[in-house]
Design an enzyme around this catalytic site. Structure first.
Site, PDB file in Angstrom:
ATOM      1  N   SER A   1     -11.713  48.782  -2.300  1.00 42.65           N
ATOM      2  CA  SER A   1     -12.868  48.554  -3.163  1.00 42.65           C
ATOM      3  C   SER A   1     -13.692  47.347  -2.728  1.00 42.65           C
ATOM      4  O   SER A   1     -14.253  47.332  -1.647  1.00 42.65           O
ATOM      5  CB  SER A   1     -12.388  48.418  -4.612  1.00 42.65           C
TER       6      SER A   1
ATOM      7  N   ASP B   1     -20.461  48.245  -4.284  1.00 48.24           N
ATOM      8  CA  ASP B   1     -19.353  47.602  -3.577  1.00 48.24           C
ATOM      9  C   ASP B   1     -18.852  48.533  -2.479  1.00 48.24           C
ATOM     10  O   ASP B   1     -19.449  49.576  -2.211  1.00 48.24           O
ATOM     11  CB  ASP B   1     -18.237  47.202  -4.547  1.00 48.24           C
TER      12      ASP B   1
ATOM     13  N   ASP C   1     -16.537  50.720  -1.979  1.00 51.22           N
ATOM     14  CA  ASP C   1     -16.268  52.152  -2.186  1.00 51.22           C
ATOM     15  C   ASP C   1     -17.237  52.773  -3.184  1.00 51.22           C
ATOM     16  O   ASP C   1     -17.073  53.926  -3.579  1.00 51.22           O
ATOM     17  CB  ASP C   1     -14.817  52.387  -2.617  1.00 51.22           C
TER      18      ASP C   1
ATOM     19  N   ASP D   1     -17.848  52.444  -6.323  1.00 50.36           N
ATOM     20  CA  ASP D   1     -17.478  52.847  -7.680  1.00 50.36           C
ATOM     21  C   ASP D   1     -18.033  51.878  -8.718  1.00 50.36           C
ATOM     22  O   ASP D   1     -17.843  52.073  -9.914  1.00 50.36           O
ATOM     23  CB  ASP D   1     -15.962  53.002  -7.829  1.00 50.36           C
TER      24      ASP D   1
END
Length: 454
Positions: free
Chosen positions: A101, A243, A245, A247
């Site tokens: 992440s 960010d 990833d 999400d």
């Protein structure tokens, strides 16, 4: 007690236990066995972000899964919510995300989605761990002609772009909007610019040149100052930062001022209350959300329910209560009418739809919420002891709570993914709560050891 899985899957420094190829293969084997029910051919989707170690971990997972007789569908770099979406739309048995992440490139992680696109519940993570440490997997291997195959799904990114655009009102577009978009050199570096451009926006894209080591490096949602400067430089209408990833999402308005997850929840919740589309007039947030969010939603005729920190707990509460909007101050936003997990691009589209529908700039929309002053101090610790068992710390916290009363609050919790104690205070006087936060941090350092971070 789980040994491998934390609040967001298995995570650590790449090539250091538990994020080794050996453990990744074992995780793949155990997960494949658990998801393999019945005699039909089974499939697991694997996607990743742009970290250098993603290739290594992906190959180990693929080997482990195939060795247990399950096929693998490799989608390459794709946002975490995209992997959840593809898992569900392709009717796979599970999805795997290789990502850490917002963490730096040295870290990596492995997390799972069920076939419906929701994150794996705790009990299934425990079953995977139990199988790994049982030593029984060698006896479960299928014979040679029953091992799995690996396939590449080349159009996964395109499928996700089409899905994302379908969540934006069909009678609207983004023509006339100039958007600064920071993709953090991460998983959304291709998908995100395509979505906004195809809807008609002028996109100034940064953080779209990943090299394996620059993910989240001085860019993305943890560095809103980057899009703030770019918005001012280009005279853009707003900035959007994802960010690694994708999400989560953070915004800046046309003046370069940050608009965080609490502001976005307030904007979307009040808009949905006006339209009558907020299920049970309820927003689900976490204990980290500012009290100003509660006030804004209550003023609009709704209420806020708080959960533990972590988007998985927000989603669990939403599913349990039948709610359709939730999120975190950090920028995780969950629109259950559209997707099953936090989705930065989808969230940005919903905010842009509110802007277009109401004919307001982001700075105007953000005025729906006024945040109480909030201070967050992180202390890096060697061990995660219960600080309330330390008399000096417990006494100080009790004294401060008595002074704050109903005009603020104290929240002290350990990070679920890092060796950090997070000390958060809210109140009417920022200088006062800053001093109190430092006092608590100093006492923690003295009694547990460690150092303040940031």
């Amino acid at each position: 007690m789980k040994k491998l899985f934390g609040t967001d899957g298995v995570r650590g420094v790449a090539n250091v236990y538990p994020m080794t190829t050996e453990m990744a293969m074992q995780i793949g084997r155990a997960a494949a066995h658990i998801f393999r029910n019945g005699k039909s051919r089974h499939r697991i989707v694997i996607g990743k972000d742009t970290r250098l170690s993603g290739y290594m971990i992906e190959n180990a997972l693929v080997a482990g899964i195939c060795s247990m007789g399950v096929d693998v569908l490799q989608v390459g770099p794709l946002p975490t919510p995209g992997i959840a979406n593809i898992t569900s739309s392709m009717r796979a048995d599970a999805g795997v995300v290789i990502s850490a992440s917002h963490n730096p490139f040295q870290d990596n992680g492995i997390k799972f989605f069920c076939r419906d696109g929701f994150k794996l519940p705790d009990e299934m993570e425990l079953r995977i761990e139990e199988l790994i440490f049982s030593g029984d997997m060698d006896s479960m291997r299928p014979i040679a002609n029953e091992v799995g195959k690996a396939y590449r799904i080349d159009d996964a990114a395109g499928r996700f772009v089409v899905f994302l655009k379908s969540t934006f009102p069909k009678d609207m577009d983004l023509s006339g909007l100039k958007i600064v978009l920071d993709c953090a050199n991460g998983a959304a570096y291709k998908v995100a610019p395509a979505v906004f451009e195809e809807l008609g926006a002028e996109v100034i894209a940064i953080g779209v040149k990943p090299n394996g080591t620059n993910i989240n490096a001085g860019c993305g949602s943890l560095h809103p100052e980057v899009i703030s400067a770019a918005v001012k430089e280009h005279g853009a209408d707003l900035g959007i930062a994802l960010d690694g990833d994708a999400d989560r999402v953070i915004f800046v308005d046309e003046f370069g001022n940050e608009v965080n997850g609490d502001n976005i929840m307030a904007i979307c919740a009040t808009d949905m209350l006006q339209k009558g589309t907020l299920n049970k007039q309820t927003l689900v947030a976490t204990v980290m959300s500012n009290m100003g969010l509660d006030i804004a939603v209550k003023r609009a005729g709704g209420r806020v329910i708080k959960t533990a920190v972590g988007d998985r707990y927000v989603v669990e509460e939403m599913q349990k209560g039948g709610y359709n909007l939730g999120g975190e101050q950090s920028g995780h936003m969950i629109f259950l009418d559209h997707n099953t997990t936090g989705d930065g691009i989808l969230s940005a589209l919903q905010v842009l739809a509110v802007m277009q529908r109401q004919g307001k700039r982001l700075s105007e929309l953000a005025e729906v919420m006024f945040a109480l002053p909030q201070v967050l101090v992180n202390v890096r610790v060697a061990e995660k002891r219960d600080v309330m068992t330390i008399p000096a710390v417990a006494g100080l916290i009790g004294d401060i709570e008595a002074k704050v009363k109903d005009e603020g609050r104290i929240l002290i919790r350990y990070s679920g993914t890092e060796p950090l104690l997070r000390i958060m205070l809210e109140g009417q006087d920022k200088y006062q709560i800053s001093g109190w936060a430092k006092e608590i941090a100093d006492l923690v350092e003295k009694n547990i050891g460690g150092s303040k971070v940031g």
